[in-house]
Design a protein around this motif. Structure first.
Motif, PDB file in Angstrom:
ATOM      1  N   ARG A 131      45.988 -13.693 -41.504  1.00  0.00           N
ATOM      2  CA  ARG A 131      46.833 -12.764 -40.759  1.00  0.00           C
ATOM      3  C   ARG A 131      46.744 -11.389 -41.395  1.00  0.00           C
ATOM      4  NH1 ARG A 131      52.433 -12.436 -42.666  1.00  0.00           N
ATOM      5  NH2 ARG A 131      52.725 -13.711 -44.534  1.00  0.00           N
ATOM      6  N   ASP A 132      46.974 -10.384 -40.589  1.00  0.00           N
ATOM      7  CA  ASP A 132      46.813  -9.008 -41.048  1.00  0.00           C
ATOM      8  C   ASP A 132      47.949  -8.632 -41.994  1.00  0.00           C
ATOM      9  OD1 ASP A 132      45.614  -6.630 -41.281  1.00  0.00           O
ATOM     10  OD2 ASP A 132      46.015  -5.919 -39.259  1.00  0.00           O
ATOM     11  N   ASN A 133      47.615  -7.911 -43.061  1.00  0.00           N
ATOM     12  CA  ASN A 133      48.642  -7.498 -44.009  1.00  0.00           C
ATOM     13  C   ASN A 133      48.890  -5.995 -43.956  1.00  0.00           C
ATOM     14  OD1 ASN A 133      46.424  -6.425 -45.305  1.00  0.00           O
ATOM     15  ND2 ASN A 133      46.336  -8.016 -46.875  1.00  0.00           N
ATOM     16  N   ASN A 134      48.265  -5.306 -43.013  1.00  0.00           N
ATOM     17  CA  ASN A 134      48.520  -3.882 -42.822  1.00  0.00           C
ATOM     18  C   ASN A 134      48.085  -3.500 -41.411  1.00  0.00           C
ATOM     19  OD1 ASN A 134      45.672  -3.508 -42.845  1.00  0.00           O
ATOM     20  ND2 ASN A 134      45.706  -3.364 -45.073  1.00  0.00           N
ATOM     21  N   LEU A 135      48.234  -2.222 -41.086  1.00  0.00           N
ATOM     22  CA  LEU A 135      47.907  -1.779 -39.733  1.00  0.00           C
ATOM     23  C   LEU A 135      46.408  -1.575 -39.519  1.00  0.00           C
ATOM     24  CD1 LEU A 135      50.787   0.790 -39.132  1.00  0.00           C
ATOM     25  CD2 LEU A 135      50.639  -1.583 -38.354  1.00  0.00           C
ATOM     26  N   GLY A 136      45.655  -1.494 -40.598  1.00  0.00           N
ATOM     27  CA  GLY A 136      44.229  -1.264 -40.479  1.00  0.00           C
ATOM     28  C   GLY A 136      43.473  -2.515 -40.066  1.00  0.00           C
ATOM     29  N   LYS A 137      42.314  -2.305 -39.488  1.00  0.00           N
ATOM     30  CA  LYS A 137      41.450  -3.416 -39.092  1.00  0.00           C
ATOM     31  C   LYS A 137      40.082  -3.237 -39.739  1.00  0.00           C
ATOM     32  CE  LYS A 137      44.319  -5.515 -36.354  1.00  0.00           C
ATOM     33  NZ  LYS A 137      45.499  -4.830 -36.933  1.00  0.00           N
ATOM     34  N   ASN A 138      39.330  -4.334 -39.802  1.00  0.00           N
ATOM     35  CA  ASN A 138      37.971  -4.292 -40.330  1.00  0.00           C
ATOM     36  C   ASN A 138      36.972  -4.227 -39.184  1.00  0.00           C
ATOM     37  OD1 ASN A 138      38.768  -4.368 -42.947  1.00  0.00           O
ATOM     38  ND2 ASN A 138      37.846  -6.340 -43.435  1.00  0.00           N
ATOM     39  N   ILE A 139      35.923  -3.446 -39.378  1.00  0.00           N
ATOM     40  CA  ILE A 139      34.813  -3.384 -38.438  1.00  0.00           C
ATOM     41  C   ILE A 139      33.622  -4.066 -39.103  1.00  0.00           C
ATOM     42  CG2 ILE A 139      33.342  -1.923 -37.038  1.00  0.00           C
ATOM     43  CD1 ILE A 139      36.278  -1.777 -36.309  1.00  0.00           C
ATOM     44  N   VAL A 140      33.063  -5.054 -38.430  1.00  0.00           N
ATOM     45  CA  VAL A 140      31.934  -5.816 -38.971  1.00  0.00           C
ATOM     46  C   VAL A 140      30.758  -5.690 -38.016  1.00  0.00           C
ATOM     47  CG1 VAL A 140      31.185  -8.035 -39.920  1.00  0.00           C
ATOM     48  CG2 VAL A 140      33.622  -7.463 -39.860  1.00  0.00           C
ATOM     49  N   GLY A 141      29.567  -5.508 -38.550  1.00  0.00           N
ATOM     50  CA  GLY A 141      28.391  -5.414 -37.704  1.00  0.00           C
ATOM     51  C   GLY A 141      27.177  -6.043 -38.354  1.00  0.00           C
ATOM     52  N   ARG A 142      26.273  -6.526 -37.517  1.00  0.00           N
ATOM     53  CA  ARG A 142      25.043  -7.136 -38.028  1.00  0.00           C
ATOM     54  C   ARG A 142      23.952  -6.996 -36.980  1.00  0.00           C
ATOM     55  NH1 ARG A 142      25.916 -13.096 -39.242  1.00  0.00           N
ATOM     56  NH2 ARG A 142      26.049 -13.153 -36.958  1.00  0.00           N
ATOM     57  N   VAL A 143      22.739  -6.732 -37.435  1.00  0.00           N
ATOM     58  CA  VAL A 143      21.585  -6.683 -36.551  1.00  0.00           C
ATOM     59  C   VAL A 143      20.422  -7.347 -37.273  1.00  0.00           C
ATOM     60  CG1 VAL A 143      20.905  -4.396 -37.379  1.00  0.00           C
ATOM     61  CG2 VAL A 143      20.096  -5.193 -35.144  1.00  0.00           C
ATOM     62  N   GLY A 144      19.633  -8.132 -36.555  1.00  0.00           N
ATOM     63  CA  GLY A 144      18.562  -8.849 -37.227  1.00  0.00           C
ATOM     64  C   GLY A 144      17.428  -9.236 -36.291  1.00  0.00           C
ATOM     65  N   PHE A 145      16.394  -9.782 -36.894  1.00  0.00           N
ATOM     66  CA  PHE A 145      15.187 -10.244 -36.195  1.00  0.00           C
ATOM     67  C   PHE A 145      14.925 -11.670 -36.623  1.00  0.00           C
ATOM     68  CE2 PHE A 145      10.688 -11.218 -36.492  1.00  0.00           C
ATOM     69  CZ  PHE A 145      10.208 -10.869 -35.233  1.00  0.00           C
ATOM     70  N   GLN A 146      14.581 -12.522 -35.656  1.00  0.00           N
ATOM     71  CA  GLN A 146      14.300 -13.915 -35.977  1.00  0.00           C
ATOM     72  C   GLN A 146      13.152 -14.450 -35.140  1.00  0.00           C
ATOM     73  OE1 GLN A 146      17.121 -16.732 -34.670  1.00  0.00           O
ATOM     74  NE2 GLN A 146      16.025 -18.467 -35.548  1.00  0.00           N
ATOM     75  N   ASN A 147      12.235 -15.149 -35.803  1.00  0.00           N
ATOM     76  CA  ASN A 147      11.217 -15.902 -35.085  1.00  0.00           C
ATOM     77  C   ASN A 147      11.152 -17.300 -35.680  1.00  0.00           C
ATOM     78  OD1 ASN A 147       9.764 -15.644 -37.474  1.00  0.00           O
ATOM     79  ND2 ASN A 147       8.430 -14.019 -36.692  1.00  0.00           N
ATOM     80  N   ASP A 148      10.048 -17.994 -35.483  1.00  0.00           N
ATOM     81  CA  ASP A 148       9.980 -19.392 -35.908  1.00  0.00           C
ATOM     82  C   ASP A 148      10.015 -19.582 -37.416  1.00  0.00           C
ATOM     83  OD1 ASP A 148       9.855 -20.150 -33.280  1.00  0.00           O
ATOM     84  OD2 ASP A 148       7.667 -20.272 -33.227  1.00  0.00           O
ATOM     85  N   PHE A 149       9.642 -18.591 -38.196  1.00  0.00           N
ATOM     86  CA  PHE A 149       9.596 -18.783 -39.638  1.00  0.00           C
ATOM     87  C   PHE A 149      10.318 -17.691 -40.431  1.00  0.00           C
ATOM     88  CE2 PHE A 149       5.938 -16.222 -38.487  1.00  0.00           C
ATOM     89  CZ  PHE A 149       5.919 -15.229 -39.445  1.00  0.00           C
ATOM     90  N   LEU A 150      10.882 -16.678 -39.763  1.00  0.00           N
ATOM     91  CA  LEU A 150      11.499 -15.565 -40.473  1.00  0.00           C
ATOM     92  C   LEU A 150      12.823 -15.173 -39.836  1.00  0.00           C
ATOM     93  CD1 LEU A 150      11.223 -13.308 -42.661  1.00  0.00           C
ATOM     94  CD2 LEU A 150      10.122 -11.916 -40.883  1.00  0.00           C
ATOM     95  N   ASN A 151      13.803 -14.896 -40.681  1.00  0.00           N
ATOM     96  CA  ASN A 151      15.100 -14.388 -40.248  1.00  0.00           C
ATOM     97  C   ASN A 151      15.489 -13.282 -41.217  1.00  0.00           C
ATOM     98  OD1 ASN A 151      17.687 -14.087 -39.091  1.00  0.00           O
ATOM     99  ND2 ASN A 151      18.562 -15.559 -40.546  1.00  0.00           N
ATOM    100  N   VAL A 152      15.567 -12.040 -40.735  1.00  0.00           N
ATOM    101  CA  VAL A 152      15.843 -10.912 -41.611  1.00  0.00           C
ATOM    102  C   VAL A 152      16.779  -9.952 -40.894  1.00  0.00           C
ATOM    103  CG1 VAL A 152      13.816  -9.644 -40.793  1.00  0.00           C
ATOM    104  CG2 VAL A 152      14.792  -9.100 -43.037  1.00  0.00           C
ATOM    105  N   GLY A 153      17.649  -9.265 -41.657  1.00  0.00           N
ATOM    106  CA  GLY A 153      18.563  -8.350 -41.001  1.00  0.00           C
ATOM    107  C   GLY A 153      19.440  -7.578 -41.961  1.00  0.00           C
ATOM    108  N   LEU A 154      20.300  -6.747 -41.376  1.00  0.00           N
ATOM    109  CA  LEU A 154      21.253  -5.915 -42.106  1.00  0.00           C
ATOM    110  C   LEU A 154      22.644  -6.181 -41.552  1.00  0.00           C
ATOM    111  CD1 LEU A 154      19.318  -2.516 -41.884  1.00  0.00           C
ATOM    112  CD2 LEU A 154      19.366  -4.039 -43.865  1.00  0.00           C
ATOM    113  N   SER A 155      23.651  -6.054 -42.398  1.00  0.00           N
ATOM    114  CA  SER A 155      25.024  -6.198 -41.938  1.00  0.00           C
ATOM    115  C   SER A 155      25.941  -5.356 -42.810  1.00  0.00           C
ATOM    116  CB  SER A 155      25.467  -7.670 -41.962  1.00  0.00           C
ATOM    117  OG  SER A 155      25.294  -8.222 -43.255  1.00  0.00           O
TER     118      SER A 155
END
Length: 390
Positions: free
Chosen positions: A228-252
């Motif tokens: 539960r929130d303990n203040n009025l502020g909220k967190n912003i979360v983001g992630r972007v990535g690339f995935q194929n059959d043998f690789l999964n890479v990204g930033l968040s």
């Protein structure tokens, strides 16, 4: 001092009704696939059988009002087809080699996790996921969220709202039933100890691209204000990535405000992350690697406070040997204050034995910490864990 842990993982059963996008199963028996952002997403199953279509038992569903009982039977079958139940349990024996009270308290038999998960499909576009953890210590709600997919592609974009895993990196969203070592890295357990938060987010999967953005309460694992929130502020979360059959890479990344329990003041926290997973068969079984690097800053909003930089990382390498054996090594480091603190390193070696069509996994692991500052801690932990999954 060294610690030995014996852990038994209970069996887990699954009644598949529709497919899920798993987080990369780097811990699956023979060929763990990369964990991805959509690991926790629920992909709606195929539409329920239409009138006249064959039911799961192969009987035709009645299509005329001449037999009023037939629609009721069809409705029951449709309801059953909309539900998926899955579960896993981990029983372990732990032996700590340290002389400290905490180490001694951890030694012995325990039920580390006992999860029961329900996935309910309302229709072609919506689904509900509820998961609980039932251990001798507590009964806890772990997931409770609704997914709603866009009506055009029906799979490329979806909204999620409720209690769910923070879409950050890959380790948080990787299921504990698939992770090749008993516990997550020090950074994750320190900064995101519950892995989950309350909020709402938008997820996307287009070809090999993956993306997620969410607004969450952002208690950063605050034990005084769980889920539960303990203040009025909220967190912003983001992630972007690339995935194929043998690789999964990204930033968040994640950023927001929180309450400091020691001072009573608020602070802002911003953390960035880069992650990678890869696996390939070189002729002796799949070889897989994974890692994350995190760097962040904490800024107090009260007078007299100063910025603190923190960092954490881990690197893992594993080798599958045939259909039943897997060897894994992981090292992770964490420093809560880069200017004044010390790096603490932890090493884990593990052997996974898969049995009964991989429903059963026996994990033998040993963890020992070291500190870069030159202080060596002889307090290793031995864990034997038995997992059952269905």
């Amino acid at each position: 001092m060294k610690t030995f842990v014996f852990s038994l993982a209970l069996l887990s059963l699954s009644v598949p009704v529709y497919a899920l996008d798993d987080v990369t199963a780097a811990t699956r028996a023979v060929a763990p696939a990369p964990v991805t952002a959509e690991a926790s997403e629920v992909i709606p199953p195929s539409p329920a059988p239409e009138a006249g279509a064959a039911s799961p038992e192969g009987a035709a569903v009645a299509t005329t009002p001449a037999e009023p009982a037939a629609p009721e039977k069809a409705e029951k079958k449709n309801l059953f087809d909309r539900v998926k139940l899955s579960s896993y349990a981990q029983v372990r024996y732990t032996h700590g080699e340290g002389a400290g009270t905490a180490t001694k308290a951890e030694s012995g038999f325990s039920v580390r996790r006992a999860r029961l998960k329900f996935e309910l499909r309302g229709g072609e576009l919506t689904s509900l996921v509820i998961q609980g953890d039932f251990t001798p210590k507590a009964v806890e709600l772990r997931d409770a969220y609704v997914d709603a997919r866009d009506p055009w592609t029906k799979k490329a974009y979806w909204l999620r709202a409720g209690l769910f895993k923070t879409p950050y990196g890959y380790e948080i969203e990787q299921s504990s039933s698939e992770r090749p070592v008993p516990e997550r890295s020090t950074f994750t357990r320190t900064v995101f100890p519950g892995e989950r938060d309350l909020g709402a987010g938008l997820f996307a999967k287009r070809g090999r691209l993956r993306a997620a953005a969410a607004v969450m309460n952002g208690d950063f694992g605050d034990s005084l204000f769980p889920n539960r929130d303990n203040n009025l502020g909220k967190n912003i979360v983001g992630r972007v990535g690339f995935q194929n059959d043998f690789l999964n890479v990204g930033l968040s990344g994640v950023g927001g405000t929180n309450l400091d329990n020691d001072t009573g003041g608020q602070f802002s926290q911003k953390i960035g992350n880069v992650y990678l997973q890869a696996e390939k068969d070189f002729g002796i079984g799949d070889t897989f690697v994974a890692g994350e690097y995190n760097l962040g800053i904490t800024t107090p909003t009260f007078a007299g406070g100063s910025d603190t930089n923190l960092s954490g990382w881990h690197a893992l390498v594993g080798q599958n040997l045939g259909a039943h054996n897997q060897l894994v090594y992981r090292i992770d480091g964490f420093n809560a204050d880069l200017e004044n603190g010390d790096w603490t390193l932890r090493h884990v070696v593990a052997w996974n034995l898969f049995l009964d069509a991989k429903h059963v996994r026996l994990t033998t692991s040993y963890q020992f910490p070291t500190q870069v500052a030159g202080v060596s801690k002889n307090d290793g932990t031995f864990i034997e864990q038995l997992q059952f999954k269905f």
